[in-house]
Design an enzyme around this catalytic site. Structure first.
Site, PDB file in Angstrom:
ATOM      1  N   CYS A 124      37.182  34.813  35.953  1.00 45.88           N
ATOM      2  CA  CYS A 124      38.005  34.349  34.517  1.00 45.88           C
ATOM      3  C   CYS A 124      38.977  34.859  35.352  1.00 45.88           C
ATOM      4  O   CYS A 124      39.700  33.609  36.594  1.00 45.88           O
ATOM      5  CB  CYS A 124      37.868  35.948  33.364  1.00 45.88           C
ATOM      6  SG  CYS A 124      38.667  35.327  32.418  1.00 45.88           S
TER       7      CYS A 124
ATOM      8  N   HIS B 145      32.564  34.179  32.193  1.00 46.06           N
ATOM      9  CA  HIS B 145      32.029  36.142  32.606  1.00 46.06           C
ATOM     10  C   HIS B 145      30.203  35.792  32.935  1.00 46.06           C
ATOM     11  O   HIS B 145      29.611  36.108  31.941  1.00 46.06           O
ATOM     12  CB  HIS B 145      32.717  37.001  32.095  1.00 46.06           C
ATOM     13  CG  HIS B 145      33.743  37.232  31.350  1.00 46.06           C
ATOM     14  ND1 HIS B 145      33.866  38.097  32.183  1.00 46.06           N
ATOM     15  CD2 HIS B 145      34.884  36.519  30.877  1.00 46.06           C
ATOM     16  CE1 HIS B 145      35.851  38.557  31.667  1.00 46.06           C
ATOM     17  NE2 HIS B 145      35.962  37.378  30.983  1.00 46.06           N
TER      18      HIS B 145
ATOM     19  N   GLU C 138      28.648  37.870  34.301  1.00 48.18           N
ATOM     20  CA  GLU C 138      28.024  39.261  34.693  1.00 48.18           C
ATOM     21  C   GLU C 138      27.403  38.975  33.622  1.00 48.18           C
ATOM     22  O   GLU C 138      26.592  40.833  33.166  1.00 48.18           O
ATOM     23  CB  GLU C 138      29.396  40.657  35.145  1.00 48.18           C
ATOM     24  CG  GLU C 138      30.519  40.224  33.726  1.00 48.18           C
ATOM     25  CD  GLU C 138      31.506  39.461  34.222  1.00 48.18           C
ATOM     26  OE1 GLU C 138      32.505  39.762  33.510  1.00 48.18           O
ATOM     27  OE2 GLU C 138      31.169  38.847  34.252  1.00 48.18           O
TER      28      GLU C 138
END
Length: 587
Positions: A392, A533, A535
């Protein structure tokens, strides 16, 4: 597995004595154990704060904001739910008091209450019960676990406790159960475990008309049988339903430690789901045990730097930390994360600060604090051929660094930090320029990313032509300057096809030329920045491929430099390690 006509079972998880005992991990662990028996399970979190969602809360205040596919900005516990279960969460899986009251007020304004005086009882309570039932109405789940934030006795939590009491009456005792997590402290001076805090917490619940069916006792020392009997006797719970929750070396041990005490069997019996035709007689945890073996037996240790603005808060980058752990297990290594506060990084100390790391991840964030430090970290990794991963804002500062130091745009910046920049390589998305409200207005949720041919990105994703990833941002690579960056050698390997937005950047690899062609002067072994993102999509059973490949690149870099270290020894008590070892041995 229950028949389609069987009623949905509701499990409620509350906490007492103190916060941060681990209700989220207990809920996720129980969900995994029930899922392992063939049940369809989801978990929802009710947060008592008045914010409508977690999106406007500072990471130092609340920790990480977790984003779902449908764009909900939620509590970080939903990350644990998804990592454990592998089931996507949604807007309905995280409800706050602010959201509840917003719904009630909207209905009142629309005249839904037919002139009645709107009150906490029944209107607010009915709104909460409606959210508790919403996931059940889909017909997709056999069991819904509902975690209630806060502790028993908190003023903010009282409406949720009343909603649980009413829903339990309406759904029937055989279809609902209450699990209460409390603290059993050990007083070293007296040499005793003290049960009185648990007794008082349960009495508080009983005063609200709630009787726990299962007690989970968080403790640093094993509970002797006489202590279990005492807790059960004074809390009106059978001793077999007093479950010991010892501190564990890893949160991923908890499902096995709870299973060893037959936690899910107690719950299944309470919900009348113990007949052979209802659930599988033995849980299928083979994949979990295999993961835990790899996690606890690494072949080496690799160090990566996490460069961010919020590293002083242990939960600010929770999903990134967990993604490293899961990717490390997949690669057979222990990943040691060196937290680097970007505010402290300058040109004069960046080499010393990052010395010895085999990978650099520049983390997400908002605001201009620490931006120069992030840019220096990117430059250091790019120039030294150290594997780099930007997420990001990390991708955006990598673009700025490339523009300044490679493309010759010395004044390049983002309009987030320098509105009048003469070279705004990062700029606000067009639709964001008229937005004034801050909550829930960013580009949120899952969007498509088309992957370019012969790119590292496509290789990482196993040859897929397109993927979906979750976003949370207002700024993007400026398309008006994109082609100058491309001419200078930056590779745009992932694009959103509907909006023509940059999703992934990378540098050419040493072998990118092919057929003996000379490598680009910019060649780098592993340099990737993503606007999304990744994750948020790492799972125990399926770590995100970007993290897996980044860790593999860090391992290769460490091996080439002779810096792959021996793994660190476990740090927790022998008793906890032996308990885990017994479960692993049984498998």
């Amino acid at each position: 597995m229950p028949a389609d006509s069987a009623p949905t079972k509701f499990l409620f998880v509350t906490g007492g004595v103190t916060s941060s005992l681990g209700k989220g991990i207990v809920s996720a662990s129980l969900g995994r154990l029930l899922e392992a028996r063939g049940l369809r399970v989801t978990i929802q979190k009710f947060d008592p704060y008045i914010n409508v969602d977690a999106g406007t809360m500072n990471p130092y205040e609340h920790g990480e904001v977790y984003v779902t596919d449908d764009g909900a900005e939620t509590d970080l516990d939903l990350g644990h739910y998804e990592r454990y279960l592998g089931v996507p969460m949604s807007q309905a899986n995280n409800v706050t008091t602010g959201r509840v009251y917003s719904g009630v007020i909207a209905k009142e304004r629309a005249g839904a209450y037919l002139g009645k005086t709107v009150q906490v009882v029944p209107h607010v309570i009915d709104e909460i019960k409606g959210w508790m039932r919403r996931l059940a109405e889909t017909g997709d789940y056999d069991v819904i676990i509902t975690e209630v934030g806060g502790t028993a006795g908190d003023i903010e939590s009282l409406p949720y406790l009343e909603a649980i009491r009413q829903l339990s009456l309406e759904e029937g005792r055989e279809n609902t159960a209450l699990i209460h997590l409390t603290l059993v402290p050990y007083l070293a001076a007296a040499g005793e475990l003290k049960t009185k805090p648990t007794q008082h917490s349960v009495k508080t619940l009983q005063s609200y008309g709630l009787q726990p069916d299962v007690l989970v006792a968080r403790t640093e020392h094993p509970l002797p049988e006489d202590v279990r009997r005492k807790i059960g006797l004074f809390c009106n719970v059978s001793s077999e339903a007093v479950i010991e929750a010892l501190d564990a070396e890893s949160i991923y041990e908890v499902p096995l430690l709870l299973r060893e005490q037959k936690f899910e069997e107690v719950v299944l019996k309470r919900l009348q789901l113990t007949a052979p035709l209802d659930v599988d007689p033995t849980p299928d945890l083979e994949d979990w045990v295999d993961f835990l073996r790899r996690l606890k037996n690494p072949e080496g240790k690799v160090t990566v730097a996490l460069v961010g603005k919020y590293v002083e808060h242990q939960d600010a980058y929770k999903s990134i930390s967990e993604s490293f752990l899961l990717a490390g297990a997949k690669n057979g290594v222990q990943v040691e994360v060196r937290s680097v506060l970007s505010d402290d990084v300058i040109e004069a100390n960046v080499a010393e600060t990052l010395d010895g790391v085999s990978g650099v991840l520049v983390a997400p964030g908002f605001g201009d604090r620490g931006i120069d430090g992030k840019i220096e970290a990117v430059r250091w990794a790019r120039e030294r051929g150290v594997p780099f991963f930007g997420i990001c804002l990390g991708m955006q500062v990598a673009t700025i660094e490339f523009a300044r130091n490679v493309a010759g745009l010395e004044d390049a910046h983002s309009t987030e930090f320098e509105p009048d920049s003469p070279a705004p390589v990062i700029s606000m998305m067009a639709e964001q320029k008229t937005v004034t409200d801050k909550g829930g207005t960013m580009r949120l949720g899952a969007y498509t990313c088309a992957l370019g041919e012969d790119t590292l990105a496509r290789e990482v994703y196993g040859g897929a032509e397109a993927v979906e990833e979750r976003h949370r941002h207002r700024y993007e690579v400026n398309n008006d300057l994109r082609y100058k960056l491309r001419e200078a050698g930056l590779v745009f390997s992932g694009m959103n096809p509907s909006r023509d937005l940059v999703e992934i950047i990378e540098l050419p690899r040493p072998d990118a030329g092919g057929d003996g062609a000379p490598a680009s002067e910019l060649a780098h072994p592993w340099f990737v920045g993503v606007q999304f993102h990744p994750e948020y999509r790492s799972r125990v059973r399926e770590p995100h491929p970007l993290f897996v490949h980044f860790v593999a690149a860090a391992v290769a870099h460490a091996q080439a430099g002779g810096t792959l270290d021996e793994p660190k020894a476990p740090s927790r008590t022998r008793k906890v390690r032996r308990a885990t070892a017994r479960v692993l041995a049984e498998e």
